[in-house]
Design a protein around this motif. Structure first.
Motif, PDB file in Angstrom:
ATOM      1  N   SER A  89      28.932  41.845  38.058  1.00 54.88           N
ATOM      2  CA  SER A  89      28.676  40.354  39.131  1.00 54.88           C
ATOM      3  C   SER A  89      30.411  39.856  38.927  1.00 54.88           C
ATOM      4  O   SER A  89      30.511  40.010  40.968  1.00 54.88           O
ATOM      5  N   LEU A  90      30.584  39.983  38.658  1.00 53.71           N
ATOM      6  CA  LEU A  90      32.127  39.466  39.055  1.00 53.71           C
ATOM      7  C   LEU A  90      33.410  40.806  39.840  1.00 53.71           C
ATOM      8  O   LEU A  90      34.161  40.017  40.499  1.00 53.71           O
ATOM      9  N   ARG A  91      32.997  41.492  39.525  1.00 49.79           N
ATOM     10  CA  ARG A  91      33.633  42.798  39.880  1.00 49.79           C
ATOM     11  C   ARG A  91      33.268  43.210  41.384  1.00 49.79           C
ATOM     12  O   ARG A  91      33.680  43.565  42.376  1.00 49.79           O
ATOM     13  N   ASN A  92      32.250  42.734  41.849  1.00 52.59           N
ATOM     14  CA  ASN A  92      31.802  42.566  42.868  1.00 52.59           C
ATOM     15  C   ASN A  92      31.908  42.117  44.213  1.00 52.59           C
ATOM     16  O   ASN A  92      31.685  41.840  45.577  1.00 52.59           O
ATOM     17  N   HIS A  93      32.672  40.601  43.217  1.00 54.80           N
ATOM     18  CA  HIS A  93      32.994  39.541  44.447  1.00 54.80           C
ATOM     19  C   HIS A  93      33.968  40.094  45.122  1.00 54.80           C
ATOM     20  O   HIS A  93      34.536  40.463  44.801  1.00 54.80           O
ATOM     21  N   SER A  94      33.789  39.840  46.573  1.00 56.83           N
ATOM     22  CA  SER A  94      34.484  39.753  47.509  1.00 56.83           C
ATOM     23  C   SER A  94      36.251  39.345  46.431  1.00 56.83           C
ATOM     24  O   SER A  94      36.896  39.739  46.959  1.00 56.83           O
ATOM     25  N   ASP A  95      36.461  38.037  46.192  1.00 56.85           N
ATOM     26  CA  ASP A  95      37.397  37.821  46.083  1.00 56.85           C
ATOM     27  C   ASP A  95      38.513  38.404  44.570  1.00 56.85           C
ATOM     28  O   ASP A  95      39.508  38.784  44.862  1.00 56.85           O
ATOM     29  N   MET A  96      36.866  38.741  44.357  1.00 56.52           N
ATOM     30  CA  MET A  96      37.649  39.446  43.150  1.00 56.52           C
ATOM     31  C   MET A  96      38.053  40.982  43.071  1.00 56.52           C
ATOM     32  O   MET A  96      39.293  41.700  43.200  1.00 56.52           O
ATOM     33  N   GLN A  97      37.063  41.304  44.271  1.00 55.11           N
ATOM     34  CA  GLN A  97      37.716  43.126  44.949  1.00 55.11           C
ATOM     35  C   GLN A  97      38.715  43.030  45.640  1.00 55.11           C
ATOM     36  O   GLN A  97      39.898  44.300  45.574  1.00 55.11           O
ATOM     37  N   THR A  98      39.049  41.391  46.262  1.00 52.41           N
ATOM     38  CA  THR A  98      40.917  41.364  46.720  1.00 52.41           C
ATOM     39  C   THR A  98      42.138  41.439  45.594  1.00 52.41           C
ATOM     40  O   THR A  98      43.283  42.128  45.415  1.00 52.41           O
ATOM     41  N   PHE A  99      41.532  40.373  44.181  1.00 52.28           N
ATOM     42  CA  PHE A  99      42.466  41.033  42.901  1.00 52.28           C
ATOM     43  C   PHE A  99      42.264  42.217  41.852  1.00 52.28           C
ATOM     44  O   PHE A  99      43.268  43.127  42.276  1.00 52.28           O
ATOM     45  N   ILE A 100      41.676  42.924  42.326  1.00 48.23           N
ATOM     46  CA  ILE A 100      41.551  44.798  41.891  1.00 48.23           C
ATOM     47  C   ILE A 100      41.994  45.161  42.733  1.00 48.23           C
ATOM     48  O   ILE A 100      42.772  45.883  41.949  1.00 48.23           O
ATOM     49  N   ASN A 101      41.197  45.368  43.753  1.00 49.99           N
ATOM     50  CA  ASN A 101      42.737  46.254  44.543  1.00 49.99           C
ATOM     51  C   ASN A 101      44.498  45.982  44.692  1.00 49.99           C
ATOM     52  O   ASN A 101      45.033  47.197  44.796  1.00 49.99           O
ATOM     53  N   TRP A 102      44.430  45.149  43.865  1.00 47.32           N
ATOM     54  CA  TRP A 102      46.127  44.747  44.227  1.00 47.32           C
ATOM     55  C   TRP A 102      46.304  45.238  43.073  1.00 47.32           C
ATOM     56  O   TRP A 102      47.469  45.522  42.760  1.00 47.32           O
ATOM     57  N   VAL A 103      45.559  44.930  41.961  1.00 47.22           N
ATOM     58  CA  VAL A 103      46.179  45.245  39.788  1.00 47.22           C
ATOM     59  C   VAL A 103      46.009  46.472  39.649  1.00 47.22           C
ATOM     60  O   VAL A 103      46.419  46.736  38.597  1.00 47.22           O
ATOM     61  N   LYS A 104      45.009  47.694  40.526  1.00 46.89           N
ATOM     62  CA  LYS A 104      44.396  48.819  40.146  1.00 46.89           C
ATOM     63  C   LYS A 104      45.785  49.483  40.207  1.00 46.89           C
ATOM     64  O   LYS A 104      45.887  50.290  39.077  1.00 46.89           O
ATOM     65  N   ASN A 105      46.841  49.331  40.710  1.00 51.63           N
ATOM     66  CA  ASN A 105      47.815  50.383  40.846  1.00 51.63           C
ATOM     67  C   ASN A 105      49.055  49.731  39.723  1.00 51.63           C
ATOM     68  O   ASN A 105      50.050  50.553  39.824  1.00 51.63           O
TER      69      ASN A 105
END
Length: 113
Positions: free
Chosen positions: A80-96
């Motif tokens: 549920s955390l991973r799928n939240h839109s605000d966390m998606q923005t963060f994950i896209n930034w940090v994944k690289n």
């Protein structure tokens, strides 16, 4: 059968010496030991007991975005955390970023001398 003294003299088996890497359930990157934080899926103040290891930066982002009520009622799983839109923005930034990446605000750069 090997005696106790002889067993101590033998080199350790590699599979015992190297633990399996822990993968962050938020960003799916390997968590280095110094970056490992235990996150209560339901906050302790709300009766939570179970924890999951996260990258320190992912853990800090969760607590920066959400209050304890949201975490306890709605966002109490890694999915549920991973799928939240605000966390998606963060994950896209940090994944690289590298696995050991952790950005800290430099307090000394904000202080005027």
């Amino acid at each position: 059968m090997i005696g106790k003294i002889r067993k101590k003299l033998l080199p350790p088996i590699l599979s015992e010496a190297i633990p399996d890497p822990i993968i962050c359930p938020i960003c799916s990157r390997v968590i280095p030991e110094p970056q490992k934080d235990a996150h209560h899926l339901i906050p302790k103040s709300k009766g939570g007991k179970s924890t999951e290891y996260l990258h320190r930066i992912c853990h800090k982002q969760i607590h920066a975005l959400f209050n304890e009520n949201e975490l306890a009622k709605i966002l109490n799983t890694a999915e549920s955390l991973r799928n939240h839109s605000d966390m998606q923005t963060f994950i896209n930034w940090v994944k690289n970023k590298p696995d050991n990446f952790y950005e800290r605000a430099a307090k000394s750069s904000r202080i005027k001398k």
